[in-house]
Design an enzyme around this catalytic site. Structure first.
Site, short mmCIF file in Angstrom:
data_model
loop_
_atom_site.label_atom_id
_atom_site.label_comp_id
_atom_site.label_asym_id
_atom_site.label_seq_id
_atom_site.Cartn_x
_atom_site.Cartn_y
_atom_site.Cartn_z
N GLU A 88 53.94 10.01 1.73
CA GLU A 88 53.39 8.66 1.57
C GLU A 88 54.35 7.64 2.19
O GLU A 88 55.56 7.84 2.22
CB GLU A 88 53.22 8.34 0.08
CG GLU A 88 52.66 6.96 -0.19
CD GLU A 88 52.46 6.69 -1.68
OE1 GLU A 88 51.92 5.62 -2.00
OE2 GLU A 88 52.85 7.54 -2.50
N THR B 218 63.81 22.94 2.90
CA THR B 218 65.07 22.96 2.14
C THR B 218 65.29 21.70 1.30
O THR B 218 66.23 21.63 0.53
CB THR B 218 66.27 23.16 3.09
OG1 THR B 218 66.27 22.12 4.07
CG2 THR B 218 66.21 24.51 3.77
N HIS C 62 46.44 2.30 -2.79
CA HIS C 62 46.56 2.87 -1.46
C HIS C 62 46.59 1.78 -0.39
O HIS C 62 46.01 0.71 -0.55
CB HIS C 62 45.38 3.80 -1.16
CG HIS C 62 45.42 5.06 -1.97
ND1 HIS C 62 44.29 5.73 -2.35
CD2 HIS C 62 46.45 5.77 -2.48
CE1 HIS C 62 44.61 6.80 -3.05
NE2 HIS C 62 45.92 6.84 -3.14
N ILE D 54 51.82 15.56 3.28
CA ILE D 54 51.81 15.00 1.93
C ILE D 54 52.47 13.62 1.89
O ILE D 54 52.13 12.78 1.05
CB ILE D 54 52.54 15.94 0.95
CG1 ILE D 54 52.00 17.38 1.07
CG2 ILE D 54 52.43 15.43 -0.47
CD1 ILE D 54 50.52 17.52 0.78
#
Length: 332
Positions: free
Chosen positions: A134, A53, A285, A132
Site C-alpha cells: 500500500e 527476507t 482508499h 500487496i
C-alpha cells in the site's frame, strides 16, 4: 534509494516499449499436464516471493506454505545463494524463474521500491504478479500501468490489495486462509476486510467460494471488476458472484455494463461502500473519492440494479442474500 527505484522503473518501461509487441503477445504459457487455471490461480501455480527476507514477506510466506501453496523460492537483492524458510533466495526474478519454474510472484516490498519490483516481474514475463504493498506513489503506478498495456503475458493483481485465493489449493496474499471453504461463489472486491466478511458469510451459509480476488483500492490497479467477472462467468465451478465496490471511479458501472451485455444467468450479489460519504473527501482508499459529480454510491447502485444485480444495503446481508437467490432459482 527511492531515486534509484524510479530510475529503474523508467529504464524498464523504455525496454518494454521498445520490444516487439507482436512477438511478446504471441508467446503462450505451456502448462504441463494441466489446463491453465480458470480464474488466475490453482493448485499448480508456482509462486515466488519478492521481499521474502523482510518481516512481512517472511510471515506471509510461512502462512502460504502452511496453507499448501506451492511456494518455490524468493527474491531479495544481494542475498542470492542463501536459503530462507527452506526456500532458495535469488538476486533477481529472472534467476528465480529460471531455477524454480515459477509462474507467479507475490510482492511484499516497501512503497518506494514496489513499482520497480512489479516491473522486474513484467520483465521476467511471469503469468501473474500479486502486489500487496500500500502507498505506492501514483506517478510510479502510472508508468507500471503503461508498461502493462504494452504486453499481454503478465497479469497484475493489486497493488494495495489482500491478494487472491482458491480455497484449498492456492493462497497468495494476506487473507486468513481458515475462513475460506471450497465452494460455488466467486468473490471480487475493492476492499480487503469486506472481502473477508463476504467470505465468512458465504462459508457460514454453506455455499463456500470458488476463487476470491481482492483487486485493491488504488486508482491505478492491474486487474479490475470486468477482468474478474469475465473469468467467473466462464468458470464452471463459479455458480454465483459477489461484487464488493465502493465510491470513486467507474469500475462498478463498467462491471454492470458487462453483466448486462453477457446475459449471464449466474446470480450476482453486490454491496457498495460509501453511501453516506461526502463529496471530495477520500474515504480510506486512495481511489475512494467522489469528484466532479462522478463515482457516487447512488450511481453505482442504480447501474448494478438495472443490470439485474441484487444490491445489499448492509454488508451483513451478503451471505443470506446470495443464499436466498440460490433458493429462488432452485440452486440449493
Amino acid at each position: 534509494m527511492a531515486r534509484q527505484a524510479t530510475k529503474l522503473i523508467a529504464n524498464l518501461s523504455k525496454k518494454l516499449s521498445s520490444s516487439n509487441p507482436h512477438t511478446r503477445c504471441s508467446e503462450q504459457t505451456v502448462w504441463i499436464g494441466a489446463a491453465p487455471p480458470a480464474v488466475f490461480v490453482d493448485k499448480n501455480t508456482r509462486v515466488i516471493c519478492q521481499g521474502i527476507t523482510g518481516k512481512n514477506g517472511t510471515f506471509h510466506t510461512e502462512q502460504a506454505i502452511e496453507y499448501g501453496t506451492k511456494m518455490v523460492g524468493g527474491v531479495t537483492p544481494k542475498k542470492g545463494g542463501t536459503e530462507h524458510l527452506g526456500l532458495p533466495v535469488f538476486n533477481t526474478v529472472e534467476e528465480a524463474k529460471a531455477e524454480t519454474k515459477a509462474n507467479a510472484s507475490v510482492i511484499y516490498v516497501p512503497p518506494p521500491f514496489a513499482a520497480a519490483a512489479i516491473m522486474e516481474g513484467l520483465e521476467a514475463e511471469l503469468d501473474l504478479i500479486v502486489c500487496i504493498t500500500e502507498g505506492i506513489p501514483q506517478h510510479d503506478m502510472v508508468r507500471v500501468k503503461a508498461a502493462l498495456k504494452k504486453q499481454s503475458r503478465t497479469r497484475l493483481i493489486g497493488p494495495n490489495c489482500p491478494g487472491i485465493i482458491k480455497p484449498g489449493e492456492c493462497k497468495i496474499g494476506i487473507m486468513p486462509g481458515y475462513i475460506h471453504k471450497p465452494g460455488r461463489i466467486g468473490i471480487v472486491s475493492r476492499s480487503g476486510t469486506l472481502t473477508y466478511e463476504a467470505v465468512f458469510q458465504t462459508t457460514a451459509v454453506g455455499l463456500g467460494q470458488s476463487t476470491c480476488v481482492g483487486i485493491g483500492g488504488d486508482p491505478f490497479n492491474g486487474t479490475n471488476f470486468v477482468d474478474c467477472l469475465e473469468k467467473f462467468i466462464a468458470d464452471p465451478q463459479t455458480e454465483g458472484i459477489v461484487l464488493i465496490g465502493e465510491i470513486g471511479g467507474t469500475a462498478e458501472e463498467d462491471a454492470a455494463a458487462l453483466i448486462k451485455e453477457s446475459g449471464t444467468q449466474k446470480p450476482v450479489v453486490a454491496f457498495i461502500a460509501g453511501l453516506t460519504a461526502p463529496p471530495g473527501r477520500r474515504m480510506g482508499h486512495a481511489g475512494a473519492i467522489v469528484s466532479g459529480g462522478k463515482g457516487t454510491a447512488q450511481d453505482k447502485i442504480k447501474a448494478l440494479k438495472e443490470a439485474g444485480v441484487t444490491v445489499c444495503e448492509s454488508p451483513a446481508k451478503i451471505g443470506v442474500s446470495m443464499l436466498e437467490v440460490f433458493k429462488q432459482r432452485g440452486l440449493v
